[in-house]
Design an enzyme around this catalytic site. Structure first.
Site, PDB file in Angstrom:
ATOM      1  N   ASP A 342      66.948 107.199  37.253  1.00 48.88           N
ATOM      2  CA  ASP A 342      67.505 108.551  37.305  1.00 48.88           C
ATOM      3  C   ASP A 342      68.691 108.681  36.349  1.00 48.88           C
ATOM      4  OD1 ASP A 342      67.743 111.132  38.737  1.00 48.88           O
ATOM      5  OD2 ASP A 342      69.682 110.323  39.360  1.00 48.88           O
ATOM      6  N   GLU A 371      65.026 108.628  33.004  1.00 51.06           N
ATOM      7  CA  GLU A 371      65.081 110.091  32.907  1.00 51.06           C
ATOM      8  C   GLU A 371      66.076 110.461  31.812  1.00 51.06           C
ATOM      9  OE1 GLU A 371      66.379 114.009  35.522  1.00 51.06           O
ATOM     10  OE2 GLU A 371      67.483 112.151  35.689  1.00 51.06           O
TER      11      GLU A 371
END
Ligand SMILES: [Ca+2]
Ligand SMILES: [Ca+2]
Length: 626
Positions: A342, A371
């Protein structure tokens, strides 16, 4: 909020709990022999530990105490220990000798590393796979008994409230593995499963739970509302037994403000401190920009993601060790096949390269993608392995490919033009030379942070199929967001929660069960069947999953590309324009020569290439035949 205050408040709070218990927590909770990461740093947490422990003894063949580290907080000890390659599995006795008190004895287990790593577990995820992204709280409630716990900070559980927990869990995922098999996916990626024992937050006057999982309060525990560590292990094993892989969602950048190590910090610079609350600018450009100011770079990386998510300082070696060791621990403990990281670029770059190296050294087949929510191909490639001639290079295998995501949506929603519409897809892919291996990028039409795909294409089923065709046949590792296959819709309006609705049928008393064909409408079945047929075909197609890509400059709104290898040629043709086009195949002879027929991989229908006309909004995946 001033974070300096936070530290002093925390110390005061732990002073209260000091005399109340002698609970000792050790992280990692156990380790293995035969690991490449053999210089282990044990974080030991207990009230007053630093001051009461005078010295530490370890007696175990092959295990040596290297150093006892004491940090600012009175409640921690960090033990550097060395595990020789010849060490055997067993219980390492760690004796903490204290002033005027009985010594504390810790039994620290060294297990045997799993011999199936890289075979039936920790397999890695490649472009041969199709990833299904789901939010465990919103997919299916397999155990209503774990929906809430009175000993957790947030006991809210109301399906009518979009910001509450809805009770979905790992048992719900286990119950639907066959559904995922039927759909044709090969890999499950869930938003974080780690414990989020967070008090409710007040965001803009709205009281929210952290049902999404990104406010971790204990890495080493899977949230018990999802089923805990044992059920997570079972879920991964059950998935593997059915030929499905599992990707875990990692968060290195931040944790929840109620994390135990934030409520009682080992040292002041455990998190990035600012004189007053400073939010990240959410900007990636300062990290790539050769003209960027130091000021902008620091705000991007060291600013907090939200006031409820303290920003971990990975330049602190203790923080770095904690995160690296947890990631190795979870990979080995659960046997997961990949990590999605993330908020990738918000973490310290040197740390990111270090953790990736450590993971891949330990598990050579493991997949790690990050990400990188960025706007350009240049920036996207910057955060992964690339072909740039620059001094600092990221070593990440692949990114979540936002430039291609934006391009695909533009291709489906904008009118065709010189640089507009499907030319965006063409032009974006034409820049792939900057990536070391664009096939390792995760590609997607939507996810938990984006408007739902079916709504974006105006609930136009023809366009829906066109995008699905691209998703499942372009280069990269395709990801489908739960519910896209049954036409779940919504924009992120009024909030993210609108695109994170419960999967109908995932709860015992749902009126409709859309996991079953009988619960779906005709249109929903059409969508499910379309995705499923293409997904199952994709599995068998060497050209799509491992072959070359050749694309042609779009003409009159018609975009044609090929996936091919020595055994198979696939042609994907899409008319994004407004007129029917009679195809003149002369320009495509480079790939078409030797073929005279096209087989529609969805319907099985075989046609002659000659005289083929494509109407507006039509899109097909054809296997070429002689
Ligand atoms: Ca439940
Ligand atoms: Ca950060």
């Amino acid at each position: 909020m001033k974070k300096i205050f936070l530290f002093s408040i925390c110390l005061a709070l732990t002073g209260i709990s000091f005399s109340q218990n002698e609970k000792i927590n050790v992280y990692p909770t156990h380790w293995w022999v035969g690991m490449k990461w053999s210089q282990l740093q044990l974080m030991i947490h207990s009230p007053g530990l630093k001051t009461s422990v005078q010295n530490v003894e370890i007696k175990y063949p092959g295990v040596k105490l290297v150093k006892v580290n004491r940090t600012e907080s009175p409640n921690y000890l960090f033990l550097d220990i060395s595990i020789a390659s010849a060490a055997r599995p067993g219980i390492v006795k760690i004796k903490l000798n204290r002033k005027n008190k009985q010594p504390l004895l810790l039994n620290y287990e060294l297990k045997l590393k799993n011999k199936e790593d890289g075979k039936s577990r920790v397999q890695g995820v490649t472009s041969k796979d199709l990833v299904y992204l789901l939010m465990p709280d919103r997919f299916s409630n397999g155990d209503p008994g774990n929906d809430f716990f009175t000993d957790m900070r947030d006991t809210g559980h109301d399906r009518k409230n979009p910001f509450d927990r809805h009770g979905g869990d790992l048992q719900g995922v286990i119950n639907h593995l066959d559904y995922l098999k039927e759909l044709g996916v090969t890999t499950i990626w869930m938003t974080p499963v780690n414990e989020n024992d967070m008090a409710r937050t007040n965001e803009g006057g709205t009281s929210r739970s952290t049902y999404h999982g990104y406010a971790i309060t204990d890495q080493y525990n899977v949230d018990k509302r999802f089923g805990g560590n044992a059920l997570y292990k079972k879920m991964v094993e059950a998935s593997h037994a059915k030929g499905l892989k599992v990707i875990q969602d990692a968060v290195y950048n931040h944790v929840g403000i109620d994390h135990w190590f934030i409520r009682d910090m080992p040292m002041k610079d455990w998190v990035n401190q600012w004189p007053e609350y400073t939010n990240t600018s959410y900007r990636d450009n300062p990290l790539v920009d050769p003209y960027a100011s130091k000021y902008d770079k620091e705000i991007s990386v060291n600013g907090w993601f939200t006031p409820f998510m303290p920003d971990l300082n990975q330049r602190n070696p203790y923080v770095s060790n904690f995160l690296i060791q947890y990631s190795i621990w979870a990979t080995e403990e659960f046997g997961i096949d990949g990590w999605r990281v993330d908020t990738y670029f918000y973490s310290d770059s040197l740390f990111l390269n270090k953790i990736n190296d450590a993971l891949i050294l330990e598990f050579p087949k493991l997949t790690v993608f990050g990400e990188a929510w960025v706007q350009s191909v240049v920036n996207s490639a910057y955060f992964s392995q690339n072909n740039y001639n620059i001094s600092f290079k990221h070593n990440l295998q692949g990114v979540t490919d936002f430039p291609l995501h934006f391009a695909m949506l533009d291709g489906l929603t904008q009118p065709f033009g010189w640089t507009e519409g499907v030319n965006k897809v063409y032009m974006t892919l034409a820049q792939d030379l900057v990536y070391k291996n664009p096939n390792r990028n995760s590609i997607f039409l939507d996810n938990h942070d984006l408007n739902r795909y079916y709504s974006v294409v105006g609930e136009d089923f023809e366009k829906y199929k066109m995008g699905i065709n691209w998703l499942l046949t372009l280069r990269g590792i395709p990801e489908i967001y739960y519910g896209t296959e049954i036409l779940m819709k919504n924009f992120k309006s009024p909030t993210d929660a609108a695109v994170r609705e419960d999967f109908p049928g995932g709860w015992q008393n749902d009126s409709l069960d859309k996991f079953l064909a009988s619960g779906r409408t005709k249109k929903e079945n059409e969508a499910f069947d379309y995705v499923s047929k293409l997904a199952h075909f994709r599995k068998t197609s060497s050209a799509i999953t491992a072959g070359h890509l050749m694309q042609y400059v779009p003409v009159n709104g018609v975009y044609v590309y090929f996936r091919y290898d020595s055994k198979q040629t696939i042609m994907v043709i899409s008319n994004t324009g407004t007129n029917p086009i009679q195809m003149d195949w002369a320009s495509y002879s480079e790939r078409l020569s030797g073929f005279s027929n096209i087989r529609n991989v969805i319907t099985g229908e075989v046609k002659s290439l000659a005289g083929f006309e494509i109407k507006p909004k039509e899109s097909y995946v054809f296997e070429l035949q002689k």
